[in-house]
Structure formats: C-alpha cells, structure tokens
Motif scaffolding. Structure first.
Motif, PDB file in Angstrom:
ATOM      1  N   PHE A 292       0.860  -1.191   0.000  1.00 33.29           N
ATOM      2  CA  PHE A 292       0.000   0.000   0.000  1.00 33.29           C
ATOM      3  C   PHE A 292       0.897   1.243   0.000  1.00 33.29           C
ATOM      4  O   PHE A 292       1.137   1.841   1.041  1.00 33.29           O
ATOM      5  CB  PHE A 292      -0.901   0.013   1.243  1.00 33.29           C
ATOM      6  N   ALA A 293       1.396   1.613  -1.166  1.00 34.86           N
ATOM      7  CA  ALA A 293       2.362   2.708  -1.251  1.00 34.86           C
ATOM      8  C   ALA A 293       1.755   4.006  -0.721  1.00 34.86           C
ATOM      9  O   ALA A 293       0.599   4.325  -1.017  1.00 34.86           O
ATOM     10  CB  ALA A 293       2.795   2.888  -2.702  1.00 34.86           C
ATOM     11  N   ASP A 294       2.541   4.758   0.055  1.00 34.40           N
ATOM     12  CA  ASP A 294       2.001   6.004   0.616  1.00 34.40           C
ATOM     13  C   ASP A 294       2.014   7.142  -0.406  1.00 34.40           C
ATOM     14  O   ASP A 294       1.705   8.283  -0.089  1.00 34.40           O
ATOM     15  CB  ASP A 294       2.695   6.387   1.931  1.00 34.40           C
ATOM     16  N   THR A 295       2.372   6.798  -1.655  1.00 37.14           N
ATOM     17  CA  THR A 295       2.227   7.775  -2.738  1.00 37.14           C
ATOM     18  C   THR A 295       0.969   7.486  -3.550  1.00 37.14           C
ATOM     19  O   THR A 295       0.632   8.220  -4.470  1.00 37.14           O
ATOM     20  CB  THR A 295       3.445   7.679  -3.689  1.00 37.14           C
ATOM     21  N   ASP A 296       0.278   6.392  -3.196  1.00 36.43           N
ATOM     22  CA  ASP A 296      -0.897   5.976  -3.967  1.00 36.43           C
ATOM     23  C   ASP A 296      -2.131   6.701  -3.432  1.00 36.43           C
ATOM     24  O   ASP A 296      -2.493   6.532  -2.259  1.00 36.43           O
ATOM     25  CB  ASP A 296      -1.066   4.452  -3.823  1.00 36.43           C
ATOM     26  N   PRO A 297      -2.773   7.503  -4.272  1.00 35.56           N
ATOM     27  CA  PRO A 297      -3.935   8.272  -3.778  1.00 35.56           C
ATOM     28  C   PRO A 297      -5.076   7.404  -3.259  1.00 35.56           C
ATOM     29  O   PRO A 297      -5.889   7.860  -2.465  1.00 35.56           O
ATOM     30  CB  PRO A 297      -4.371   9.076  -5.006  1.00 35.56           C
ATOM     31  N   ARG A 298      -5.101   6.115  -3.682  1.00 31.68           N
ATOM     32  CA  ARG A 298      -6.163   5.238  -3.181  1.00 31.68           C
ATOM     33  C   ARG A 298      -6.122   5.082  -1.671  1.00 31.68           C
ATOM     34  O   ARG A 298      -7.122   4.792  -1.027  1.00 31.68           O
ATOM     35  CB  ARG A 298      -6.029   3.835  -3.792  1.00 31.68           C
ATOM     36  N   TRP A 299      -4.924   5.190  -1.093  1.00 34.93           N
ATOM     37  CA  TRP A 299      -4.784   4.940   0.350  1.00 34.93           C
ATOM     38  C   TRP A 299      -4.752   6.227   1.156  1.00 34.93           C
ATOM     39  O   TRP A 299      -4.534   6.211   2.349  1.00 34.93           O
ATOM     40  CB  TRP A 299      -3.525   4.086   0.627  1.00 34.93           C
ATOM     41  N   LYS A 300      -4.993   7.378   0.498  1.00 34.82           N
ATOM     42  CA  LYS A 300      -5.009   8.652   1.231  1.00 34.82           C
ATOM     43  C   LYS A 300      -6.193   8.639   2.188  1.00 34.82           C
ATOM     44  O   LYS A 300      -7.345   8.473   1.779  1.00 34.82           O
ATOM     45  CB  LYS A 300      -5.124   9.811   0.229  1.00 34.82           C
ATOM     46  N   GLY A 301      -5.888   8.786   3.474  1.00 30.49           N
ATOM     47  CA  GLY A 301      -6.941   8.779   4.490  1.00 30.49           C
ATOM     48  C   GLY A 301      -7.568   7.415   4.726  1.00 30.49           C
ATOM     49  O   GLY A 301      -8.569   7.298   5.417  1.00 30.49           O
ATOM     50  N   ALA A 302      -6.961   6.364   4.145  1.00 31.06           N
ATOM     51  CA  ALA A 302      -7.546   5.023   4.248  1.00 31.06           C
ATOM     52  C   ALA A 302      -7.584   4.557   5.695  1.00 31.06           C
ATOM     53  O   ALA A 302      -6.713   4.892   6.507  1.00 31.06           O
ATOM     54  CB  ALA A 302      -6.742   4.031   3.418  1.00 31.06           C
ATOM     55  N   GLN A 303      -8.613   3.783   6.014  1.00 31.97           N
ATOM     56  CA  GLN A 303      -8.686   3.190   7.335  1.00 31.97           C
ATOM     57  C   GLN A 303      -7.802   1.950   7.346  1.00 31.97           C
ATOM     58  O   GLN A 303      -7.889   1.093   6.447  1.00 31.97           O
ATOM     59  CB  GLN A 303     -10.126   2.845   7.660  1.00 31.97           C
ATOM     60  N   SER A 304      -6.968   1.870   8.374  1.00 29.81           N
ATOM     61  CA  SER A 304      -5.913   0.857   8.365  1.00 29.81           C
ATOM     62  C   SER A 304      -6.422  -0.565   8.554  1.00 29.81           C
ATOM     63  O   SER A 304      -5.674  -1.509   8.334  1.00 29.81           O
ATOM     64  CB  SER A 304      -4.874   1.198   9.434  1.00 29.81           C
ATOM     65  N   HIS A 305      -7.689  -0.725   8.924  1.00 31.04           N
ATOM     66  CA  HIS A 305      -8.197  -2.100   9.026  1.00 31.04           C
ATOM     67  C   HIS A 305      -8.150  -2.786   7.659  1.00 31.04           C
ATOM     68  O   HIS A 305      -8.033  -4.003   7.579  1.00 31.04           O
ATOM     69  CB  HIS A 305      -9.608  -2.131   9.620  1.00 31.04           C
ATOM     70  N   LEU A 306      -8.203  -1.995   6.589  1.00 35.18           N
ATOM     71  CA  LEU A 306      -8.098  -2.575   5.242  1.00 35.18           C
ATOM     72  C   LEU A 306      -6.741  -3.252   5.059  1.00 35.18           C
ATOM     73  O   LEU A 306      -6.637  -4.317   4.445  1.00 35.18           O
ATOM     74  CB  LEU A 306      -8.248  -1.479   4.178  1.00 35.18           C
TER      75      LEU A 306
END
Ligand code: MG
Length: 388
Positions: A292-306
């Motif tokens: 889950f790259a921290d440059t990937d906009p999909r994971w911006k603000g993502a809940q970490s349970h995912l």
C-alpha cells in the motif's frame, strides 16, 4: 513458458456429507481448496492461478481465499458439467495468454510440487502430459449378481490423475471442438486431448494425490494434516507516526479522543501498521509500504483495518492461520488501558480470529525518546502463523 494453473472446484458433490461442498470443508487450519490453491500459488514455475467455482459458492470462496494473491485471478464461473467448467475456465484464461496450462481438481490438496514439476518437465518436449499411477490392484469384471466373470490383465494400465498439462491453445481448441461435436462423455481433459489427436504422455503421480470424495477421505486427510507438524512462522513489525494538530488518534482500529492527531498518508494507526507488517513478515512477504504505497492516492486517508485484513487474507491464501498476535503501543498519552479490550476485539474481528489470540499492551518510555517527549506514538507487534 508462461504457465497457468486452472483449479476446477465447481462440483456440488454430496457424497462427503459435509454441510458444504467438500472443497470448502476444513482441513487442518484452512479449507481444502485453499490448500490446493496454495500448492500452485507457491510453485515457482506457475505464473497464474485461477479457480472455477459454482456461482452459489462465491461467499465460501471469498472466505477461503480472502482478497487474494498476486498470481491469483478469477474465480471463473463453472458450468453444468466438469467439461463445461474447464472450458469456461480456459476461455477466461485466454486473455492472459498462457503458453501452458495445468488443469487440476480443487479436491486434491495433496498434490506435491514434485508432481507439478514432473508434468512441466514432460511438457518441455511432449504436447501433453498428465500425472498417473500404475494400477496396483487386481482388476475384476463382474456380471449379474456381482459374480466375477473375468480377471483382467493390468499390464500397461495406469490410473489418471491431475494435474494434466497441455499447450494452452491446443487444449482450448480441443475443448471447443468437443463441445461443437456434442462429445460430453469424455471424463478427463486428457481424454479430450486424445479425442483431438494430441499425444498425451504419462508421468509418475502419487498415491497421496487422491481425490477427497467421501466423509471418510476427509477424516483421513484431516488426521494426516493434523498429524504433520505445522510450519510455524513468526514475524515482527514496528511503526511510528508523529503528532500533528487534531483531536483524536486511531490505534488498533479504535478512535481515541486526544490533544493531538497522528500524521500520515492513511489514518496513521501505527499499531495496525506494525501488526500488518508482522503478519506480512511471518509469511515472508514485502512490507505494508510495498502493498500500500504512501504515494498511492487510493490509500489517502484510508482506514488501516483494510491493510490488516489484506495481510490476514494473504495468510489464508497460503493455507495458513493466525495463531496469535501481540501488539505493544509506546506512548505517554492517551491512556490505552481503558480501551484495551475494545482494541483486542477489533483486531480479532478484522482478522476473523478468536479474541483470545490477540494481546494489546501499552507502555510509556519514562519520558525518554520521541515518544517520551510526546512527539508521536510508536508500536511494536509480533505475529505467529501456522502454515500447512
Ligand atoms: Mg505507518
């Protein structure tokens, strides 16, 4: 050569008398199908794996597999017969352009990497190759009243097994031709290849590579699976996030009111990040940053349970189960103790394991270091998993 494995698991057989199709019955720590898939997913010469399943079994499949594995595609939808299911699977695999395909049964979890290797080795020069064992038992032909009429010569007789390996385009064409010709009586893929004039060679299979058909087979297999020492792995993880202005933090999937927030690309739940890394570490996979790259906009603000659920699914896809996890949170504040049980319950829920397998602890660092200076929060985690 690009090699696909097609695992046929669309059968609805009821002979095993299990509450669900036998490919989803539990064997050791995981469903039968997860064990079967793991053999091919873990095989270095297999590039792509797809299962063919009954549409009605999709929830069972998802529970067995989780969100998957880099080599796993599909699942594809089965047909009314095994032959139709294989054809559906082959048609779906066409878009991936494999050169070779190994067709295997979902209810044969004890196929070994060596058998797969022998089929692939033979395919280097033969147009098709299948596993088989020489017939060991004496063959009788019975007449009325089951009275023996003849004892047959078993010389040259072999019992066919999967995996059955073919040139992809050739077996797809043979299946299409068999369908067009109305041949629905061919009982395995080798028979379809033979009918199409393809030379099929035999390689040594194994007695253990049998089909789990009856409740007795399943019980024996479970005893065998349980009798083997499990492959126990341990992983560790560490993570830290700095404080930023805000009024709450996320830790172990629980929202805690606080004088600050934690800064990060996702929700900055350092505890779940450390735990995700521990699980990925236990199965020798790349860390959370790779997944889950921290440059990937999909994971911006993502809940970490995912992220944690993904790691749990990777363990299951390997035929494994989480034995226990242990998380330590390092901070001066907020106070963790009042939320410990909620945190344990949340982690257990995300991973689908018993809460008794989850520990959450917290410690201050006596004012020392960045956590002691209240600049951020760190977390450590270990995870133990048992693979087949
Ligand atoms: Mg992090």
């Amino acid at each position: 050569m690009k090699t696909a494995a097609l695992i046929v698991a669309a059968g609805r057989g009821t002979r095993a008398a299990t509450p669900q199709p036998k490919q989803y019955a539990t064997l050791g720590a995981a469903p039968v199908l997860a064990h079967t898939l793991a053999v091919f997913l873990d095989h270095p010469r297999v590039d792509l794996v797809a299962a063919v399943i009954a549409e009605a079994d999709r929830p069972l499949y998802d529970a067995a597999i989780g969100c998957g594995h880099a080599k796993l595609v599909g699942p594809e939808r089965g047909g009314d017969t095994r032959q139709r299911s294989v054809l559906n699977g082959l048609r779906a695999l066409k878009s991936h352009a494999p050169e070779l395909v190994l067709i295997h049964d979902g209810v044969r979890p004890f196929v070994t990497p060596a058998i797969v290797d022998r089929v692939l080795d033979e395919l280097q020069h033969a147009p098709a190759a299948i596993a088989a064992v020489p017939l060991a038992d004496t063959l009788k032909r019975a007449g009325p009243g089951r009275r023996i009429e003849a004892t047959l010569d078993r010389a040259g007789l072999w019992q066919a097994q999967p995996p059955q390996g073919f040139r992809f385009e050739a077996i797809l064409a043979a299946h299409e031709a068999a369908l067009a010709a109305g041949r629905d009586d061919l009982t395995d893929d080798a028979a379809i290849a033979e009918w199409a004039g393809i030379a099929v060679h035999l390689v040594q299979g194994g007695e253990a590579n049998g089909k789990l058909t009856t409740a007795e087979d399943l019980a024996l297999a479970a005893a065998r699976a349980g009798g083997e020492a499990p492959d126990v792995r341990t992983g560790q993880g560490f993570d830290a996030h700095r404080f930023a202005p805000g009024d709450h933090v996320w830790l172990c999937g629980i929202r805690l009111g606080h004088t600050h927030a934690l800064e990060g690309h996702s929700d900055a739940d350092a505890a779940l990040h450390a735990l995700t890394d521990a699980l990925l570490g236990a199965i020798g996979e790349a860390d959370i940053g790779e997944h889950f790259a921290d440059t990937d906009p999909r994971w911006k603000g993502a809940q970490s349970h995912l992220f944690l659920a993904h790691a749990g699914a990777r363990v299951r896809a390997r035929g494994g189960a989480v034995s226990n996890v242990d998380v330590t949170i390092l901070c001066e504040a907020p106070r963790i103790a009042p939320h410990r049980d909620a945190m344990r319950a949340r982690i257990a829920e995300i991973l689908g394991i018993d809460v008794g397998r989850v520990a959450v602890k917290a410690t201050t660092t006596e004012g020392l270091g960045f956590t002691g200076r209240r600049e951020g929060i760190a977390a450590l985690a270990t995870a133990t998993v048992a693979l087949r």
